[in-house]
Design a protein around this motif. Structure first.
Motif, PDB file in Angstrom:
ATOM      1  N   GLU A  66       0.785  -1.240   0.000  1.00 38.91           N
ATOM      2  CA  GLU A  66       0.000   0.000   0.000  1.00 38.91           C
ATOM      3  C   GLU A  66       0.816   1.290   0.000  1.00 38.91           C
ATOM      4  OE1 GLU A  66      -3.047  -0.262  -0.640  1.00 38.91           O
ATOM      5  OE2 GLU A  66      -3.258  -2.394  -0.229  1.00 38.91           O
ATOM      6  N   TYR A  67       2.106   1.228   0.317  1.00 41.84           N
ATOM      7  CA  TYR A  67       2.889   2.465   0.415  1.00 41.84           C
ATOM      8  C   TYR A  67       2.873   3.290  -0.874  1.00 41.84           C
ATOM      9  CZ  TYR A  67       6.465   5.861   1.464  1.00 41.84           C
ATOM     10  OH  TYR A  67       7.126   7.049   1.653  1.00 41.84           O
ATOM     11  N   PRO A  68       3.091   2.694  -2.058  1.00 38.34           N
ATOM     12  CA  PRO A  68       3.063   3.524  -3.269  1.00 38.34           C
ATOM     13  C   PRO A  68       1.727   4.248  -3.465  1.00 38.34           C
ATOM     14  CG  PRO A  68       4.026   1.379  -3.750  1.00 38.34           C
ATOM     15  CD  PRO A  68       3.468   1.304  -2.359  1.00 38.34           C
ATOM     16  N   PHE A  69       0.629   3.558  -3.192  1.00 33.60           N
ATOM     17  CA  PHE A  69      -0.698   4.168  -3.338  1.00 33.60           C
ATOM     18  C   PHE A  69      -0.877   5.326  -2.358  1.00 33.60           C
ATOM     19  CE2 PHE A  69      -5.071   4.374  -1.695  1.00 33.60           C
ATOM     20  CZ  PHE A  69      -5.721   4.818  -2.839  1.00 33.60           C
ATOM     21  N   ILE A  70      -0.525   5.107  -1.091  1.00 33.63           N
ATOM     22  CA  ILE A  70      -0.701   6.139  -0.067  1.00 33.63           C
ATOM     23  C   ILE A  70       0.214   7.334  -0.344  1.00 33.63           C
ATOM     24  CG2 ILE A  70      -0.502   6.634   2.420  1.00 33.63           C
ATOM     25  CD1 ILE A  70      -2.929   4.872   1.590  1.00 33.63           C
ATOM     26  N   LEU A  71       1.418   7.073  -0.808  1.00 34.60           N
ATOM     27  CA  LEU A  71       2.343   8.160  -1.152  1.00 34.60           C
ATOM     28  C   LEU A  71       1.772   9.007  -2.292  1.00 34.60           C
ATOM     29  CD1 LEU A  71       5.057   9.567  -0.729  1.00 34.60           C
ATOM     30  CD2 LEU A  71       6.044   7.941  -2.349  1.00 34.60           C
ATOM     31  N   LYS A  72       1.247   8.365  -3.327  1.00 31.74           N
ATOM     32  CA  LYS A  72       0.640   9.104  -4.446  1.00 31.74           C
ATOM     33  C   LYS A  72      -0.573   9.895  -3.984  1.00 31.74           C
ATOM     34  CE  LYS A  72       2.118   5.941  -8.073  1.00 31.74           C
ATOM     35  NZ  LYS A  72       1.689   4.899  -9.011  1.00 31.74           N
ATOM     36  N   LEU A  73      -1.366   9.304  -3.117  1.00 31.17           N
ATOM     37  CA  LEU A  73      -2.542   9.986  -2.584  1.00 31.17           C
ATOM     38  C   LEU A  73      -2.127  11.253  -1.836  1.00 31.17           C
ATOM     39  CD1 LEU A  73      -5.662   9.811  -1.925  1.00 31.17           C
ATOM     40  CD2 LEU A  73      -4.938   8.749   0.210  1.00 31.17           C
ATOM     41  N   CYS A  74      -1.149  11.116  -0.971  1.00 26.32           N
ATOM     42  CA  CYS A  74      -0.670  12.274  -0.199  1.00 26.32           C
ATOM     43  C   CYS A  74      -0.067  13.340  -1.124  1.00 26.32           C
ATOM     44  CB  CYS A  74       0.361  11.838   0.839  1.00 26.32           C
ATOM     45  SG  CYS A  74      -0.316  10.831   2.171  1.00 26.32           S
ATOM     46  N   GLY A  86      -0.353  18.858  -3.539  1.00 23.78           N
ATOM     47  CA  GLY A  86       0.109  19.595  -4.712  1.00 23.78           C
ATOM     48  C   GLY A  86       1.462  19.146  -5.215  1.00 23.78           C
ATOM     49  N   GLY A  87       1.800  17.880  -5.020  1.00 20.46           N
ATOM     50  CA  GLY A  87       3.046  17.358  -5.560  1.00 20.46           C
ATOM     51  C   GLY A  87       4.256  17.533  -4.653  1.00 20.46           C
ATOM     52  N   ASN A  88       4.079  18.056  -3.465  1.00 17.92           N
ATOM     53  CA  ASN A  88       5.191  18.237  -2.531  1.00 17.92           C
ATOM     54  C   ASN A  88       5.571  16.868  -1.968  1.00 17.92           C
ATOM     55  OD1 ASN A  88       6.881  18.744  -0.326  1.00 17.92           O
ATOM     56  ND2 ASN A  88       5.867  20.690   0.126  1.00 17.92           N
ATOM     57  N   MET A  89       6.609  16.259  -2.533  1.00 18.02           N
ATOM     58  CA  MET A  89       6.971  14.891  -2.178  1.00 18.02           C
ATOM     59  C   MET A  89       7.544  14.767  -0.760  1.00 18.02           C
ATOM     60  SD  MET A  89       5.810  13.072  -4.499  1.00 18.02           S
ATOM     61  CE  MET A  89       6.465  11.474  -4.059  1.00 18.02           C
ATOM     62  N   ASP A  90       8.221  15.785  -0.282  1.00 20.71           N
ATOM     63  CA  ASP A  90       8.755  15.721   1.081  1.00 20.71           C
ATOM     64  C   ASP A  90       7.619  15.624   2.102  1.00 20.71           C
ATOM     65  OD1 ASP A  90      11.395  15.816   0.277  1.00 20.71           O
ATOM     66  OD2 ASP A  90      11.513  18.002   0.418  1.00 20.71           O
ATOM     67  N   LEU A  91       6.632  16.510   1.954  1.00 23.24           N
ATOM     68  CA  LEU A  91       5.490  16.455   2.861  1.00 23.24           C
ATOM     69  C   LEU A  91       4.677  15.192   2.644  1.00 23.24           C
ATOM     70  CD1 LEU A  91       4.081  20.101   3.003  1.00 23.24           C
ATOM     71  CD2 LEU A  91       5.132  18.799   4.828  1.00 23.24           C
ATOM     72  N   ALA A  92       4.561  14.756   1.388  1.00 23.66           N
ATOM     73  CA  ALA A  92       3.805  13.544   1.084  1.00 23.66           C
ATOM     74  C   ALA A  92       4.439  12.332   1.773  1.00 23.66           C
ATOM     75  CB  ALA A  92       3.733  13.327  -0.424  1.00 23.66           C
ATOM     76  N   GLU A  93       5.762  12.245   1.734  1.00 22.86           N
ATOM     77  CA  GLU A  93       6.440  11.134   2.404  1.00 22.86           C
ATOM     78  C   GLU A  93       6.211  11.178   3.912  1.00 22.86           C
ATOM     79  OE1 GLU A  93      10.527  11.294   1.208  1.00 22.86           O
ATOM     80  OE2 GLU A  93      10.086  10.543  -0.801  1.00 22.86           O
ATOM     81  N   ASP A  94       6.270  12.374   4.483  1.00 26.68           N
ATOM     82  CA  ASP A  94       6.016  12.513   5.922  1.00 26.68           C
ATOM     83  C   ASP A  94       4.602  12.052   6.270  1.00 26.68           C
ATOM     84  OD1 ASP A  94       8.541  13.519   6.303  1.00 26.68           O
ATOM     85  OD2 ASP A  94       7.898  15.617   6.489  1.00 26.68           O
ATOM     86  N   CYS A  95       3.631  12.491   5.482  1.00 24.74           N
ATOM     87  CA  CYS A  95       2.237  12.120   5.747  1.00 24.74           C
ATOM     88  C   CYS A  95       2.024  10.621   5.582  1.00 24.74           C
ATOM     89  CB  CYS A  95       1.298  12.894   4.820  1.00 24.74           C
ATOM     90  SG  CYS A  95       1.196  14.648   5.211  1.00 24.74           S
TER      91      CYS A  95
END
Length: 179
Positions: free
Chosen positions: A23-31, A36-45
């Protein structure tokens, strides 16, 4: 009894690892999409969502649908972060309205008037607030750089900066900055 607990723990760990891997890839894409594409915040979330799932798993709670649980949890985490960022941006804007010249540290050194205003504001602050003011507004250090220098967490520095901005606003509004 102890052997059963160990088997149960191994099963819980195994269930969590399987959920994480699938599920990590799906949740990372969702975040990322919600932020708005901020991958650093998305990874944290995404990591925060999985941490919550892990805590539930370790406490013995069975999550029947990990994807749905993680998606809902991640959405709540993203909303919480957006709300905090919006509130922080509003506080920052209030301070900048109070004294636009304070937002650009280079200007503080260029004009005597700005340097004097900064000096008068600093006189009304405690030593720790003065240091924080110096680092953030005069040396233009990022929150992460200040956290590194002070040995504090980024969250602690953000809170201290928020309190500092409120103090500066109060000092300025009460006309404690003498001419």
């Amino acid at each position: 009894m102890l052997l059963a607990d160990k088997r149960n723990k191994k099963q819980q760990d195994s269930d969590f690892i399987a959920a994480y891997q699938s599920e990590y890839p799906f949740i990372l894409k969702l975040c990322a999409a919600r932020l708005g594409g901020n991958m650093d915040l998305a990874e944290d979330c995404a990591q925060d969502a999985f941490y919550i799932l892990y805590k539930k798993t370790v406490s013995g709670v069975t999550v029947d649908n990990p994807r749905a649980f993680l998606a809902k949890t991640a959405n709540l985490i993203v909303l919480n972060r957006r709300t905090k960022r919006t509130a922080e941006a509003a506080r920052q804007a209030d301070l900048e309205d109070m004294a636009d010249s304070l937002s650009d540290g280079a200007q503080l050194y260029e004009g005597t008037e700005n340097r004097d205003l900064a000096a008068r504001l600093c006189q009304a602050l405690s030593e720790t607030d003065r240091q924080l003011f110096q680092w953030r507004y005069m040396d233009e250090l990022s929150v992460a750089e200040i956290a590194e220098r002070s040995g504090s967490s980024i969250t602690a520095v953000t809170s201290r900066l928020s309190r500092l901005r409120k103090r500066l606003q109060n000092i300025y509004q009460r006309n404690e900055v003498t001419e």
